[in-house]
Design a protein around this motif. Structure first.
Motif, mmCIF file in Angstrom:
data_model
loop_
_atom_site.group_PDB
_atom_site.id
_atom_site.type_symbol
_atom_site.label_atom_id
_atom_site.label_comp_id
_atom_site.label_asym_id
_atom_site.label_seq_id
_atom_site.Cartn_x
_atom_site.Cartn_y
_atom_site.Cartn_z
ATOM 1 N N LEU A 134 38.295 35.836 23.661
ATOM 2 C CA LEU A 134 37.902 37.058 22.948
ATOM 3 C C LEU A 134 37.680 38.214 23.918
ATOM 4 C CD1 LEU A 134 35.518 35.541 20.256
ATOM 5 C CD2 LEU A 134 37.773 36.572 19.892
ATOM 6 N N GLY A 135 37.346 37.909 25.180
ATOM 7 C CA GLY A 135 37.249 38.968 26.181
ATOM 8 C C GLY A 135 38.593 39.636 26.397
ATOM 9 N N LEU A 187 36.566 45.888 18.875
ATOM 10 C CA LEU A 187 36.116 44.559 18.469
ATOM 11 C C LEU A 187 34.747 44.244 19.052
ATOM 12 C CD1 LEU A 187 36.636 41.772 17.136
ATOM 13 C CD2 LEU A 187 37.741 41.075 19.281
ATOM 14 N N ASP A 188 33.852 43.767 18.200
ATOM 15 C CA ASP A 188 32.522 43.308 18.614
ATOM 16 C C ASP A 188 32.511 41.777 18.519
ATOM 17 O OD1 ASP A 188 29.877 43.191 19.371
ATOM 18 O OD2 ASP A 188 29.145 43.453 17.303
ATOM 19 N N VAL A 189 32.034 41.123 19.552
ATOM 20 C CA VAL A 189 32.057 39.655 19.629
ATOM 21 C C VAL A 189 30.635 39.125 19.740
ATOM 22 C CG1 VAL A 189 32.820 37.655 20.959
ATOM 23 C CG2 VAL A 189 34.335 39.641 20.693
ATOM 24 N N VAL A 190 30.338 38.095 18.947
ATOM 25 C CA VAL A 190 29.037 37.421 18.995
ATOM 26 C C VAL A 190 29.283 35.918 19.102
ATOM 27 C CG1 VAL A 190 26.879 36.936 17.786
ATOM 28 C CG2 VAL A 190 27.908 39.224 17.637
ATOM 29 N N ALA A 238 35.695 46.199 14.193
ATOM 30 C CA ALA A 238 35.839 44.825 13.714
ATOM 31 C C ALA A 238 34.827 43.944 14.421
ATOM 32 C CB ALA A 238 37.259 44.325 13.949
ATOM 33 N N ARG A 239 34.594 42.804 13.823
ATOM 34 C CA ARG A 239 33.546 41.923 14.360
ATOM 35 C C ARG A 239 33.962 40.461 14.132
ATOM 36 N NH1 ARG A 239 27.878 42.327 15.240
ATOM 37 N NH2 ARG A 239 26.701 40.421 14.745
ATOM 38 N N ILE A 240 33.726 39.661 15.151
ATOM 39 C CA ILE A 240 33.942 38.212 15.062
ATOM 40 C C ILE A 240 32.664 37.516 15.536
ATOM 41 C CG2 ILE A 240 35.151 36.237 16.068
ATOM 42 C CD1 ILE A 240 37.689 37.762 16.035
ATOM 43 N N GLU A 286 28.148 22.177 12.179
ATOM 44 C CA GLU A 286 29.022 23.151 11.524
ATOM 45 C C GLU A 286 29.448 24.193 12.550
ATOM 46 O OE1 GLU A 286 28.946 26.666 8.129
ATOM 47 O OE2 GLU A 286 27.661 24.897 7.857
ATOM 48 N N LEU A 287 30.737 24.312 12.747
ATOM 49 C CA LEU A 287 31.324 25.319 13.621
ATOM 50 C C LEU A 287 31.988 26.361 12.738
ATOM 51 C CD1 LEU A 287 33.025 22.962 16.240
ATOM 52 C CD2 LEU A 287 30.754 24.006 16.365
ATOM 53 N N ALA A 288 31.594 27.614 12.887
ATOM 54 C CA ALA A 288 32.111 28.671 12.015
ATOM 55 C C ALA A 288 32.636 29.829 12.844
ATOM 56 C CB ALA A 288 31.017 29.148 11.068
ATOM 57 N N VAL A 289 33.752 30.371 12.386
ATOM 58 C CA VAL A 289 34.319 31.595 12.964
ATOM 59 C C VAL A 289 34.459 32.582 11.818
ATOM 60 C CG1 VAL A 289 36.255 32.646 14.161
ATOM 61 C CG2 VAL A 289 35.549 30.315 14.755
ATOM 62 N N ALA A 290 33.602 33.628 11.828
ATOM 63 C CA ALA A 290 33.588 34.622 10.749
ATOM 64 C C ALA A 290 34.117 35.953 11.268
ATOM 65 C CB ALA A 290 32.169 34.786 10.202
#
Length: 410
Positions: free
Chosen positions: A279-280, A289-292, A328-330, A346-350
Motif C-alpha cells: 500500500l506504500g 489514498l489513506d491507509v490504516v 480514498a481509504r483502505i 477475522e481478517l478484513a480489507v475495507a
C-alpha cells in the motif's frame, strides 16, 4: 563376497506355483473361514480321510472272532469322530464369518463355533470305555475294587485330555490361530493403505495450494512493476519514491516468495508488513489514498495461509480505489471473534471505493483462489465474504479458526 542366484534358486511364477500346490496351500491364499477357503480346505482333507477309511476297513476286516463287532463299532466311532471334527466346527465358523458382525463379536462367534463342533464330537470318542469288567469287580477284594475304580477314573481323565487335544487339533485349532494372525495382518495392511492414501491426498492438496499460490504471486507483482514504470515516465521524483517503497515491499515479500510456498501457514504479522509495503507503493502513486493497518499485537503471531491478505488488498485497490475519484481509504484489520465452536480470526480489507457497481462480484481469479485454498485447508470452518459498506465501497473478510504458529502464542 557376492552370491550368484541360479535358476534353481528363483521362485516359481505365481500361476505355476498355484497349479502344482496342494489344496491346503491354495486354501491359505484366501481369507480363512471364508467360503472359498472352506472349499479348498475340504478338498485337502479328502485324501487323508480316504486313506484313514481304507486303513480302518482293512483293520475291521481282519479282526476274527466275537470281538469283531465291538472292534468294528469302535473303528466306526473313530471314523465319525474324525469326520465331524474336520468339518463341523469349520463349517459353523464359515457361517459366522458370513454374518458381517463386528470384529469382537465375530471372533467370539468363531471360537464358539469351533468349540461347539469339538463338544458335539467328544461324546463319540472312546474316552469312557475303560471301565473294568463286572467279573473283575466281583472277584476282587474291597481294596482291590477301590483301586480298580481309582485307576479307571485316572484312565478316563487321561483319555479325556488326550481326545480333547486331538479334537482341538482336528477341529480347527491351528486354523483359528492362523485366522487371528491373518486378521491382524489384514488390519495392519488396511491401516498402511489408509496412511498411504492420506499421504497421497495431502500431497495432492499441497500441490494444488502451490499452484493456486503461484497464480496469485505474479498477479500483484506484475501490477506493482507496471505502476512503477508508469510513474517513472510521468513523474521521476514520484517514481523514485515508489522505488523506495518497492524496496521495502520486496524486503517484506521476497522471504515469503522463497519459503512460504513450502509452508501451509505463516504469521499474520509478516502478511501485514507485506500489505503495508504494497500500500506504500500504491500511496506513492495515488497520494489521495489513506491507509490504516489495525491489528492487536497479540494477533500478529496468529497462523494464516500465505498471500491471501495481500490478494484482498490488491483486489481492493484494483476494483475499488483506482476507479474512484477523490480521496480514498483502505483499512486492513485483524480481529478476534468468539464463536460457538471455538475462537475465530477475522481478517478484513475495507475500502470506500466505487463498491459493487464497479468492483468485482467475487468471482475473480484472486478471490476464487482464496476460496479454493480455504476449502482445502479448513473445510467448512473458514469462509471468504464480500459485503457492501453503508458509506460506499466493499469489505472483504476472511473468517478462519484462530491458531498460533508453532512455539508462539496468538
Amino acid at each position: 563376497m557376492e552370491t550368484t542366484t541360479t535358476p534353481h534358486d528363483q521362485p516359481l511364477p505365481h500361476s505355476l506355483a498355484t497349479r502344482i500346490a496342494g489344496w491346503g496351500s491354495v486354501a491359505r491364499q484366501y481369507p480363512i473361514f471364508g467360503k472359498t477357503w472352506f472349499g479348498y480346505r475340504v478338498r485337502s482333507f479328502l485324501a487323508p480321510l480316504g486313506l484313514l477309511t481304507l486303513i480302518l476297513v482293512l483293520i475291521g476286516a481282519f479282526i476274527p472272532g466275537s470281538a469283531a463287532t465291538l472292534v468294528r463299532g469302535a473303528l466306526l466311532a473313530v471314523w465319525l469322530v474324525v469326520v465331524l471334527a474336520l468339518f463341523l466346527g469349520r463349517a459353523l465358523a464359515v457361517l459366522v464369518c458370513r454374518q458381517g458382525w463386528p470384529a469382537q463379536r465375530e471372533a467370539l462367534g468363531v471360537v464358539c463355533a469351533l468349540l461347539f463342533g469339538a463338544l458335539c464330537t467328544l461324546p463319540l470318542t472312546p474316552y469312557t470305555q475303560v471301565n473294568p469288567t463286572p467279573a473283575a469287580i466281583r472277584n476282587a477284594t474291597p481294596e482291590q475294587a477301590e483301586r480298580l475304580r481309582a485307576q479307571t477314573r485316572e484312565n478316563q481323565v487321561v483319555n479325556l485330555v488326550f481326545w480333547t487335544l486331538v479334537l482341538a487339533w482336528l477341529g480347527g485349532g491351528t486354523d483359528l490361530r492362523a485366522w487371528l494372525r491373518q486378521r491382524r495382518l489384514l488390519r495392519e495392511n488396511e491401516l498402511l493403505g489408509e496412511v498411504a492414501r492420506y499421504r497421497d491426498e495431502r500431497n495432492e492438496v499441497e500441490m494444488q495450494l502451490s499452484i493456486l499460490a503461484s497464480q496469485v504471486e505474479p498477479h500483484f507483482l506484475f501490477n506493482t512493476l507496471s505502476g512503477v514504470r508508469a510513474a517513472m515516465l510521468s513523474d521521476p521524483a514520484r517514481g523514485v519514491a515508489m522505488i523506495d517503497h518497492l524496496v521495502d515491499y520486496l524486503r517484506a515479500t521476497i522471504p515469503q516468495l522463497r519459503a512460504d510456498r513450502a509452508q501451509t501457514y505463516v504469521p499474520l504479522g509478516s502478511q501485514l508488513d507485506a500489505a503495508q509495503a504494497y500500500l506504500g507503493i500504491i500511496r506513492a502513486r495515488l497520494p489521495r489514498l489513506d491507509v490504516v493497518i489495525d491489528c492487536p499485537p497479540d494477533l500478529r503471531n496468529a497462523a494464516i495461509p500465505p498471500l491471501m491478505l495481500i490478494s484482498l488488498v490488491e483486489n481492493a485497490v484494483k476494483h475499488g480505489i483506482e476507479l474512484k475519484k477523490g480521496p480514498a481509504r483502505i483499512v486492513v484489520s485483524a480481529m478476534h471473534r468468539q464463536a460457538d465452536d471455538g475462537e475465530r480470526l477475522e481478517l478484513a480489507v475495507a475500502d470506500d471505493g466505487v463498491g459493487f457497481g464497479g468492483a468485482t462480484s467475487g468471482s475473480g481469479i484472486g478471490l476464487s483462489n482464496i476460496r479454493e485454498r480455504l476449502k482445502h485447508l479448513y473445510g467448512g470452518a473458514a469462509a471468504l465474504s464480500l459485503r457492501a459498506n453503508d458509506d460506499g465501497g466493499v469489505t472483504a473478510a476472511i473468517v478462519l479458526p484462530l491458531r498460533a504458529m508453532p512455539g508462539k502464542g496468538a
